[in-house]
Scaffold this active site. Structure first.
Site, PDB file in Angstrom:
ATOM      1  CG  ASP A 103      -0.281   0.056   2.552  1.00 32.48           C
ATOM      2  OD1 ASP A 103       0.627   0.904   2.712  1.00 32.48           O
ATOM      3  OD2 ASP A 103      -0.639  -0.720   3.460  1.00 32.48           O
ATOM      4  CG  HIS A 118       7.188  -8.088  -0.170  1.00 33.92           C
ATOM      5  ND1 HIS A 118       6.707  -8.577   1.022  1.00 33.92           N
ATOM      6  CD2 HIS A 118       8.391  -8.705  -0.353  1.00 33.92           C
ATOM      7  CE1 HIS A 118       7.575  -9.441   1.531  1.00 33.92           C
ATOM      8  NE2 HIS A 118       8.608  -9.526   0.724  1.00 33.92           N
ATOM      9  CB  CYS A 154       0.984  -3.768 -22.297  1.00 33.18           C
ATOM     10  SG  CYS A 154       2.512  -2.891 -22.648  1.00 33.18           S
ATOM     11  CB  CYS A 157       4.072  -5.404 -26.062  1.00 31.88           C
ATOM     12  SG  CYS A 157       3.555  -6.172 -24.510  1.00 31.88           S
ATOM     13  CB  THR A 195       6.526  -7.856  10.109  1.00 33.40           C
ATOM     14  OG1 THR A 195       6.821  -8.955   9.241  1.00 33.40           O
ATOM     15  CG2 THR A 195       7.734  -7.539  10.965  1.00 33.40           C
ATOM     16  CB  SER A 196       4.168 -12.925  10.958  1.00 32.09           C
ATOM     17  OG  SER A 196       4.311 -12.934   9.554  1.00 32.09           O
ATOM     18  N   PRO A 221       1.252  -6.625  19.011  1.00 31.89           N
ATOM     19  CG  PRO A 221      -0.973  -6.180  18.415  1.00 31.89           C
ATOM     20  CD  PRO A 221       0.440  -5.985  17.970  1.00 31.89           C
ATOM     21  CB  ALA A 238       1.526  -0.175  14.793  1.00 31.03           C
TER      22      ALA A 238
HETATM   23  P1  OAD Z   1       1.516 -10.960   8.514  1.00 36.55           P
HETATM   24  O1  OAD Z   1       0.047 -10.996   8.310  1.00 36.55           O
HETATM   25  O2  OAD Z   1       2.270 -12.234   8.324  1.00 36.55           O
HETATM   26  O3  OAD Z   1       1.832 -10.454   9.994  1.00 36.55           O
HETATM   27  C1  OAD Z   1       1.213  -9.302  10.493  1.00 36.55           C
HETATM   28  C2  OAD Z   1       1.673  -9.118  11.925  1.00 36.55           C
HETATM   29  O4  OAD Z   1       1.113  -7.899  12.391  1.00 36.55           O
HETATM   30  C3  OAD Z   1       1.200 -10.233  12.893  1.00 36.55           C
HETATM   31  O5  OAD Z   1       2.329 -10.700  13.627  1.00 36.55           O
HETATM   32  C4  OAD Z   1       0.225  -9.515  13.831  1.00 36.55           C
HETATM   33  O6  OAD Z   1       0.295  -9.984  15.169  1.00 36.55           O
HETATM   34  C5  OAD Z   1       0.692  -8.085  13.737  1.00 36.55           C
HETATM   35  N1  OAD Z   1      -0.362  -7.082  13.973  1.00 36.55           N
HETATM   36  C6  OAD Z   1      -1.697  -7.176  13.751  1.00 36.55           C
HETATM   37  N2  OAD Z   1      -2.304  -6.026  14.067  1.00 36.55           N
HETATM   38  C7  OAD Z   1      -1.335  -5.180  14.504  1.00 36.55           C
HETATM   39  C8  OAD Z   1      -1.328  -3.837  14.972  1.00 36.55           C
HETATM   40  N3  OAD Z   1      -2.450  -3.116  15.056  1.00 36.55           N
HETATM   41  N4  OAD Z   1      -0.147  -3.297  15.314  1.00 36.55           N
HETATM   42  C9  OAD Z   1       1.011  -3.996  15.230  1.00 36.55           C
HETATM   43  N5  OAD Z   1       1.050  -5.278  14.808  1.00 36.55           N
HETATM   44  C10 OAD Z   1      -0.097  -5.852  14.450  1.00 36.55           C
HETATM   45  O7  OAD Z   1       2.084  -9.780   7.596  1.00 36.55           O
HETATM   46  P2  OAD Z   1       3.597  -9.522   7.131  1.00 36.55           P
HETATM   47  O8  OAD Z   1       4.565  -9.893   8.187  1.00 36.55           O
HETATM   48  O9  OAD Z   1       3.637  -8.154   6.571  1.00 36.55           O
HETATM   49  O10 OAD Z   1       4.098 -10.843   0.959  1.00 36.55           O
HETATM   50  O11 OAD Z   1       3.700 -10.566   5.932  1.00 36.55           O
HETATM   51  C11 OAD Z   1       4.874 -10.637   5.189  1.00 36.55           C
HETATM   52  C12 OAD Z   1       4.540 -10.896   3.754  1.00 36.55           C
HETATM   53  O12 OAD Z   1       3.699 -12.057   3.649  1.00 36.55           O
HETATM   54  C13 OAD Z   1       3.719  -9.807   3.070  1.00 36.55           C
HETATM   55  O13 OAD Z   1       4.497  -8.740   2.611  1.00 36.55           O
HETATM   56  C14 OAD Z   1       3.082 -10.554   1.939  1.00 36.55           C
HETATM   57  C15 OAD Z   1       2.663 -11.806   2.647  1.00 36.55           C
HETATM   58  O14 OAD Z   1       2.532 -12.941   1.842  1.00 36.55           O
HETATM   59  C16 OAD Z   1       3.899 -10.510  -0.311  1.00 36.55           C
HETATM   60  O15 OAD Z   1       2.893  -9.974  -0.710  1.00 36.55           O
HETATM   61  C17 OAD Z   1       5.045 -10.873  -1.195  1.00 36.55           C
END
Ligand code: OAD
Length: 252
Positions: A103, A118, A154, A157, A195-196, A221, A238
């Site tokens: 986003d 990404h 496109c 092409c 992030t997870s 959290p 966050a």
């Molecule tokens: P995930 O969905 O794997 O993890 C999101 C994390 O955010 C989890 O650990 C939640 O506990 C945490 N979370 C949820 N709400 C929150 C809040 N309000 N404040 C802080 N943390 C919160 O998302 P990503 O780690 O971003 O890849 O996933 C990594 C990648 O996997 C993404 O970029 C995407 C996906 O497949 C692609 O699109 C290539």
């Protein structure tokens, strides 16, 4: 709530890296991927939507799904976490923002030079020749999660446009990944927000910072308690934690 040792580290840091994932946009109403119940990968199968093979098999299914997500983002607004990160850049000598998100909420909150590991939902390109359309694409009318939509063609092409995101099985943009690893290796403090940490190589960014001696702060959290020296967990959303960290950094 924020330990004194962390406030000290933040105030003395010369280079702060902020590394974000889907959780930073959760409070803007954008679903994460892996949260139980609400996560996108709980409801949708990534192998049918987020791979080059899926696009070859059924471009309309894939394009429709990403247009639905683009629509959600266009309707969303930056939340206090995005705003605090943009503001933090004015209170530390140097800040590098690295995101896994596709986003544009960091940019809309005022952050500049965001490194997108990404890709970007708003930058589709041709599946055949990789060129980007000259004009932004109009938003399709209310696409739904499962609605099929033929990808536009496109103008160079005649190939089909694909979403400008990195799919499973694809490489990350080399320049972005190099810049991210370099910043991680040089920074004094890294904030890993929402992030997870399971998708590599992006998930290596905080490890690189920690291995190079930086303080690492996880904002999540649901985060695992951390035992390490110079590693902290702030187990808050966050949108609450980042404004607190900003207040700590600015001495307010
Ligand atoms: P995930 O969905 O794997 O993890 C999101 C994390 O955010 C989890 O650990 C939640 O506990 C945490 N979370 C949820 N709400 C929150 C809040 N309000 N404040 C802080 N943390 C919160 O998302 P990503 O780690 O971003 O890849 O996933 C990594 C990648 O996997 C993404 O970029 C995407 C996906 O497949 C692609 O699109 C290539």
């Amino acid at each position: 709530m924020i330990p004194d040792s962390l406030i000290c580290a933040l105030r003395s840091a010369r280079h702060v890296v902020v590394f974000t994932g889907a959780g930073v946009s959760a409070e803007s109403g954008i679903p994460t991927f892996r949260d139980a119940l609400s996560g996108l990968w709980e409801r949708f199968d990534p192998s049918e939507l987020a791979t080059p093979e899926a696009f070859r098999r059924d471009p309309a299914l894939v394009w429709g799904w990403y247009e639905w997500r683009r629509m959600q983002v266009l309707k969303a607004r930056p939340n206090p976490a995005h705003v605090a990160i943009a503001e933090l850049a004015h209170h530390v000598p140097r800040l590098t923002l690295i995101t896994q998100n596709v986003d544009d909420l960091h940019e809309r909150a005022g952050s500049q030079g965001v490194i997108h590991l990404h890709g970007n939902l708003h930058r589709p390109r041709c599946f055949a020749c990789a060129r980007e359309p000259a004009e932004p694409l109009p938003v399709a009318e209310e696409p739904e999660g499962g609605r099929r939509l033929e990808p536009p063609r496109c103008s160079h092409c005649g190939g089909q446009l694909r979403p400008g995101v990195v799919w499973f099985g694809e490489s990350l943009p080399v320049d972005a990944l190099n810049a991210a690893f370099q910043a991680a290796g040089e920074c004094d403090l890294l904030l890993s927000v929402g992030t997870s940490g399971v998708v590599y190589p992006a998930a290596e960014v905080p490890h690189r910072a920690r291995d190079a001696g930086a303080t690492v702060v996880h904002v999540n959290p649901q985060g695992e308690p951390t035992a390490g020296n110079r590693e902290y967990l702030i187990a808050l959303p966050a949108g609450e934690a980042l404004p607190e960290l900003l207040r700590a950094a600015s001495g307010a």
